[in-house]
Structures are given as C-alpha cells and as structure tokens.
Design a protein around this motif. Sequence first.
Motif, PDB file in Angstrom:
ATOM      1  N   MET A   3      14.998   9.862  -1.984  1.00 48.22           N
ATOM      2  CA  MET A   3      15.106   9.230  -0.666  1.00 48.22           C
ATOM      3  C   MET A   3      13.779   8.570  -0.318  1.00 48.22           C
ATOM      4  SD  MET A   3      16.151  10.967   2.954  1.00 48.22           S
ATOM      5  CE  MET A   3      16.175   9.988   4.447  1.00 48.22           C
ATOM      6  N   SER A   4      13.798   7.309   0.079  1.00 51.97           N
ATOM      7  CA  SER A   4      12.565   6.593   0.380  1.00 51.97           C
ATOM      8  C   SER A   4      11.948   7.089   1.674  1.00 51.97           C
ATOM      9  CB  SER A   4      12.822   5.087   0.464  1.00 51.97           C
ATOM     10  OG  SER A   4      13.623   4.786   1.581  1.00 51.97           O
ATOM     11  N   GLN A   5      10.645   6.947   1.772  1.00 51.75           N
ATOM     12  CA  GLN A   5       9.898   7.369   2.949  1.00 51.75           C
ATOM     13  C   GLN A   5       9.132   6.197   3.536  1.00 51.75           C
ATOM     14  OE1 GLN A   5       7.624  10.777   1.248  1.00 51.75           O
ATOM     15  NE2 GLN A   5       8.758  12.024   2.711  1.00 51.75           N
ATOM     16  N   VAL A   6       8.672   6.370   4.776  1.00 53.11           N
ATOM     17  CA  VAL A   6       7.798   5.398   5.420  1.00 53.11           C
ATOM     18  C   VAL A   6       6.379   5.926   5.300  1.00 53.11           C
ATOM     19  CG1 VAL A   6       7.177   4.263   7.578  1.00 53.11           C
ATOM     20  CG2 VAL A   6       9.592   4.626   6.989  1.00 53.11           C
ATOM     21  N   VAL A   7       5.525   5.153   4.629  1.00 49.45           N
ATOM     22  CA  VAL A   7       4.169   5.580   4.315  1.00 49.45           C
ATOM     23  C   VAL A   7       3.176   4.569   4.887  1.00 49.45           C
ATOM     24  CG1 VAL A   7       2.547   6.157   2.460  1.00 49.45           C
ATOM     25  CG2 VAL A   7       5.002   6.604   2.161  1.00 49.45           C
ATOM     26  N   VAL A   8       2.110   5.069   5.503  1.00 45.04           N
ATOM     27  CA  VAL A   8       1.020   4.222   5.987  1.00 45.04           C
ATOM     28  C   VAL A   8      -0.223   4.562   5.193  1.00 45.04           C
ATOM     29  CG1 VAL A   8      -0.411   3.570   7.954  1.00 45.04           C
ATOM     30  CG2 VAL A   8       2.002   4.134   8.305  1.00 45.04           C
ATOM     31  N   ILE A   9      -0.928   3.524   4.698  1.00 42.49           N
ATOM     32  CA  ILE A   9      -2.157   3.734   3.934  1.00 42.49           C
ATOM     33  C   ILE A   9      -3.246   2.859   4.528  1.00 42.49           C
ATOM     34  CG2 ILE A   9      -3.265   3.631   1.667  1.00 42.49           C
ATOM     35  CD1 ILE A   9      -0.456   3.720   0.429  1.00 42.49           C
ATOM     36  N   THR A  10      -4.351   3.460   4.935  1.00 43.56           N
ATOM     37  CA  THR A  10      -5.490   2.673   5.397  1.00 43.56           C
ATOM     38  C   THR A  10      -6.398   2.363   4.203  1.00 43.56           C
ATOM     39  OG1 THR A  10      -6.991   4.520   5.911  1.00 43.56           O
ATOM     40  CG2 THR A  10      -5.372   3.896   7.598  1.00 43.56           C
ATOM     41  N   GLY A  11      -7.119   1.258   4.299  1.00 41.21           N
ATOM     42  CA  GLY A  11      -7.942   0.842   3.163  1.00 41.21           C
ATOM     43  C   GLY A  11      -7.090   0.493   1.961  1.00 41.21           C
ATOM     44  N   ALA A  12      -5.949  -0.140   2.218  1.00 40.36           N
ATOM     45  CA  ALA A  12      -4.949  -0.340   1.162  1.00 40.36           C
ATOM     46  C   ALA A  12      -5.149  -1.598   0.350  1.00 40.36           C
ATOM     47  CB  ALA A  12      -3.552  -0.364   1.786  1.00 40.36           C
ATOM     48  N   SER A  13      -6.133  -2.425   0.675  1.00 43.39           N
ATOM     49  CA  SER A  13      -6.267  -3.719   0.001  1.00 43.39           C
ATOM     50  C   SER A  13      -6.994  -3.637  -1.333  1.00 43.39           C
ATOM     51  CB  SER A  13      -6.998  -4.711   0.913  1.00 43.39           C
ATOM     52  OG  SER A  13      -8.297  -4.237   1.213  1.00 43.39           O
ATOM     53  N   GLY A  14      -7.662  -2.522  -1.613  1.00 41.70           N
ATOM     54  CA  GLY A  14      -8.399  -2.422  -2.872  1.00 41.70           C
ATOM     55  C   GLY A  14      -8.643  -0.981  -3.263  1.00 41.70           C
ATOM     56  N   GLY A  15      -9.132  -0.785  -4.488  1.00 43.28           N
ATOM     57  CA  GLY A  15      -9.540   0.524  -4.944  1.00 43.28           C
ATOM     58  C   GLY A  15      -8.438   1.558  -4.939  1.00 43.28           C
ATOM     59  N   VAL A  16      -8.788   2.776  -4.525  1.00 44.39           N
ATOM     60  CA  VAL A  16      -7.844   3.894  -4.511  1.00 44.39           C
ATOM     61  C   VAL A  16      -6.661   3.592  -3.596  1.00 44.39           C
ATOM     62  CG1 VAL A  16      -7.561   6.285  -3.747  1.00 44.39           C
ATOM     63  CG2 VAL A  16      -9.514   5.654  -5.181  1.00 44.39           C
ATOM     64  N   GLY A  17      -6.922   2.983  -2.438  1.00 50.05           N
ATOM     65  CA  GLY A  17      -5.831   2.654  -1.520  1.00 50.05           C
ATOM     66  C   GLY A  17      -4.825   1.716  -2.145  1.00 50.05           C
ATOM     67  N   ARG A  18      -5.312   0.739  -2.886  1.00 50.48           N
ATOM     68  CA  ARG A  18      -4.441  -0.235  -3.556  1.00 50.48           C
ATOM     69  C   ARG A  18      -3.592   0.451  -4.630  1.00 50.48           C
ATOM     70  NH1 ARG A  18      -5.498  -5.814  -4.272  1.00 50.48           N
ATOM     71  NH2 ARG A  18      -3.977  -6.752  -5.683  1.00 50.48           N
ATOM     72  N   ALA A  19      -4.226   1.288  -5.451  1.00 52.31           N
ATOM     73  CA  ALA A  19      -3.487   1.993  -6.497  1.00 52.31           C
ATOM     74  C   ALA A  19      -2.469   2.949  -5.899  1.00 52.31           C
ATOM     75  CB  ALA A  19      -4.457   2.756  -7.397  1.00 52.31           C
ATOM     76  N   THR A  20      -2.811   3.577  -4.778  1.00 51.03           N
ATOM     77  CA  THR A  20      -1.904   4.513  -4.119  1.00 51.03           C
ATOM     78  C   THR A  20      -0.701   3.786  -3.528  1.00 51.03           C
ATOM     79  OG1 THR A  20      -3.764   5.986  -3.612  1.00 51.03           O
ATOM     80  CG2 THR A  20      -1.735   6.292  -2.343  1.00 51.03           C
ATOM     81  N   ALA A  21      -0.947   2.629  -2.935  1.00 57.87           N
ATOM     82  CA  ALA A  21       0.158   1.832  -2.386  1.00 57.87           C
ATOM     83  C   ALA A  21       1.155   1.478  -3.483  1.00 57.87           C
ATOM     84  CB  ALA A  21      -0.398   0.571  -1.734  1.00 57.87           C
ATOM     85  N   LYS A  22       0.648   1.092  -4.614  1.00 61.78           N
ATOM     86  CA  LYS A  22       1.528   0.738  -5.733  1.00 61.78           C
ATOM     87  C   LYS A  22       2.316   1.955  -6.212  1.00 61.78           C
ATOM     88  CE  LYS A  22       1.408  -1.645 -10.208  1.00 61.78           C
ATOM     89  NZ  LYS A  22       0.517  -2.336 -11.198  1.00 61.78           N
ATOM     90  N   GLN A  23       1.664   3.130  -6.222  1.00 64.11           N
ATOM     91  CA  GLN A  23       2.331   4.360  -6.666  1.00 64.11           C
ATOM     92  C   GLN A  23       3.458   4.733  -5.710  1.00 64.11           C
ATOM     93  OE1 GLN A  23       1.141   5.788  -9.486  1.00 64.11           O
ATOM     94  NE2 GLN A  23       2.483   7.565  -9.568  1.00 64.11           N
ATOM     95  N   PHE A  24       3.231   4.624  -4.418  1.00 68.15           N
ATOM     96  CA  PHE A  24       4.304   4.875  -3.453  1.00 68.15           C
ATOM     97  C   PHE A  24       5.409   3.818  -3.595  1.00 68.15           C
ATOM     98  CE2 PHE A  24       1.252   7.493  -0.928  1.00 68.15           C
ATOM     99  CZ  PHE A  24       2.057   8.610  -0.744  1.00 68.15           C
ATOM    100  N   GLY A  25       5.007   2.576  -3.835  1.00 63.06           N
ATOM    101  CA  GLY A  25       5.997   1.521  -4.035  1.00 63.06           C
ATOM    102  C   GLY A  25       6.916   1.815  -5.200  1.00 63.06           C
ATOM    103  N   ALA A  26       6.362   2.402  -6.259  1.00 61.27           N
ATOM    104  CA  ALA A  26       7.172   2.726  -7.433  1.00 61.27           C
ATOM    105  C   ALA A  26       8.224   3.787  -7.126  1.00 61.27           C
ATOM    106  CB  ALA A  26       6.267   3.206  -8.567  1.00 61.27           C
ATOM    107  N   ARG A  27       8.035   4.512  -6.023  1.00 61.65           N
ATOM    108  CA  ARG A  27       9.033   5.503  -5.603  1.00 61.65           C
ATOM    109  C   ARG A  27      10.095   4.885  -4.699  1.00 61.65           C
ATOM    110  NH1 ARG A  27       7.428   9.171  -2.277  1.00 61.65           N
ATOM    111  NH2 ARG A  27       8.809  10.814  -2.996  1.00 61.65           N
ATOM    112  N   GLY A  28       9.952   3.576  -4.433  1.00 64.02           N
ATOM    113  CA  GLY A  28      10.900   2.898  -3.573  1.00 64.02           C
ATOM    114  C   GLY A  28      10.617   3.061  -2.090  1.00 64.02           C
ATOM    115  N   ASP A  29       9.389   3.468  -1.746  1.00 65.57           N
ATOM    116  CA  ASP A  29       9.052   3.720  -0.353  1.00 65.57           C
ATOM    117  C   ASP A  29       8.766   2.437   0.426  1.00 65.57           C
ATOM    118  OD1 ASP A  29       9.274   6.495  -0.597  1.00 65.57           O
ATOM    119  OD2 ASP A  29       7.188   6.719  -1.231  1.00 65.57           O
TER     120      ASP A  29
END
Length: 331
Positions: free
Chosen positions: A1-27
């Motif tokens: 089941m997809s979730q709603v996720v908020v990530i600060t500092g999401a444009s680069g570095g760890v935040g960017r990689a984390t956003a992509k990882q959540f995206g791969a879960r369909g969030d």
Amino acid sequence: MSQVVVITGASGGVGRATAKQFGARGDHVALLARGNTGLNAAAEDVRAAGGVPLPIEVDVADPGQVDAAATRVEAEFGPIDVWVNNAFSSVFAPVSRISAEEYRRVTEVSYLGYVHGTQAALWRMRPRGRGAIVQVGSALAHRAIPLQSAYCAAKHAVKGFTEALRCELLHERSGVHVTMVHLPAMNTPQFDWLVNRLPRPAQPVPPVYQPEVAARAIVHAARHPRRREYWVGASTVTTVLGSRFAGGLVDRYLARTGYDSQQCDRTPPADEGNLWRPADGPTGQDHGAHGAFDATARPGSRQWWFSAHRGALIAAGTVAAVLALMWRVSR
C-alpha cells in the motif's frame, strides 16, 4: 500500500537517494528543498522509479514555509504518513573562522529546520494517532570532530530534541513514532556545496558509503519507527562506542588526525557554498545524489544488514540454541 512521504533536503545527496527509494515503493513523495533545478530533477527520479512526486521549494529555516508545504501536501496527496527531516547546511572551518551569523544560519537550517518539520508533522499526525517521523542523524551527533563544529552542534541538538519528544509521545501513548538514523561518512555533493575555508578541498572521513546505503536505512526506519535509533556502518558503531567509553583518547586521536583526514588533493569546487542560497544557484546545476568519491565509496554495509535483521537473527539464534539443547538432552 502506497504512503504519503515528505522529505526535506530532497534535491540532492541522501535526501535525493531516499526520495528515489520511496518512489520505488510506489509512494507519493513530497520533495522539499531550495532551488528548482535539483527539485525538478529529483521529481523525475521519483517518477521514473514508480512513485508520484510533488516538488515544493521551501527554506526549512522558515517555519511558515514548512507548515504551508505540509498543508499543500495533504491537500494534494492526503494525510502524511512519513516525514523525513534531512535538510542541512554547514561550514568547514575552525571555530575561529566561522562568524556568528554563519553559526546562526547553520543552526536555523540544520537544527531548527528539523524542529519546524517535526512540528508540522506532529500537528497533523497527533490528532490521527498515527505516523512516523525519521530524523536523519549522524555519527557526529554522538562524537564531534574538529573543523565541523557548526554541523556537529546541530546534530547534537537534533538528538536531544528527538529524545525529549520521544519521551513525550510515550507519555501520551501516542501512535506517532519518532526514530533517528545515524549515518557514517557519505559520498554526497555536500563536500562541493558547503562553505569551505580549509586549505584544501573537503572530503568525507573514510570509510565512505554511497547515499543509497543511507536511503535503504531511512526507508527501513520509516517502516519500523518503534526502534529509537539506527546506526548505519561499522564506522558509526566504532565512533559512538569509542566516544562513549574512551572520550579522552578519541579527543587526542582526532586532534592528531582530524585535519588531514577531512581534506584531499582534488580540484576545488567553483561553488561558494549553499549556506545562503540554493546549491543549484544561478547556473542551474543539478548535483544529484552522488558526490566526487564514487571510486572509493562502498555500495553496502554488512553491519547495517545485521542491524536491520537483528530481530530475525536473534530469533534464529534462540531456536538454534534450543534445538541444540534438546539434542544434547535426548542423547
């Protein structure tokens, strides 16, 4: 089941990689950061991975902007399930070469930005009685090092703030959970976009890990937020325990090695730092998730695998011990 996720500092570095990882879960992933270039590129990463992105330009030092972003996320995506605080900035320099204004700005972004994000999440999660807040921490929240006093102070402050909040949530028997993920040295663009007054270009203290290692840990923590904190990388474990049991020796060791280990001989970055303006700046450069140290960065961590699966490993070990005991008794 997809979730709603908020990530600060999401444009680069760890935040960017984390956003992509959540995206791969369909969030559904809301991306908060300064600078449109990096944000739009991060949104494309999330979309390509299979998620639904929502880029929002925000300076986390401004609580009004953070709260407005949270309102927009819930208006477009629905209730926020996970909030990841990750945004930061800092200065590489000895204490004597950092101004009061710079210390204030680092504190406003790297500590108070976490406070603002946490409060925005709590105001929405608390009435519903559910939600997870993940604070991206560092081994340096447990052990400060020379030349990074502003960053270390902010990470220590986040740790203290989070521990106090956790006690309050437990007192309330709240269904909202807060956890911390303490990271080792990461191969992110921060070493090109932070203000640097060292004689040579900055580098992470080896061993260095790829940002995807952190991203996997953060996603895991968001799914299992009841654990109070996670340590990622053997170097984080060594740093935390070394400081806890031999702080004076670590002081002397860092006094001797902490300057050279944070500098390297490479082409200095042209950027003047992201303390006062977005990292993508007027050039519109997308820095991505990775820094300049791909050649030496580790793509995985055996320590993290064992840490993430410790419950199953303990259970398996217990079963094995019981079976061994039964076998001995039956002989």
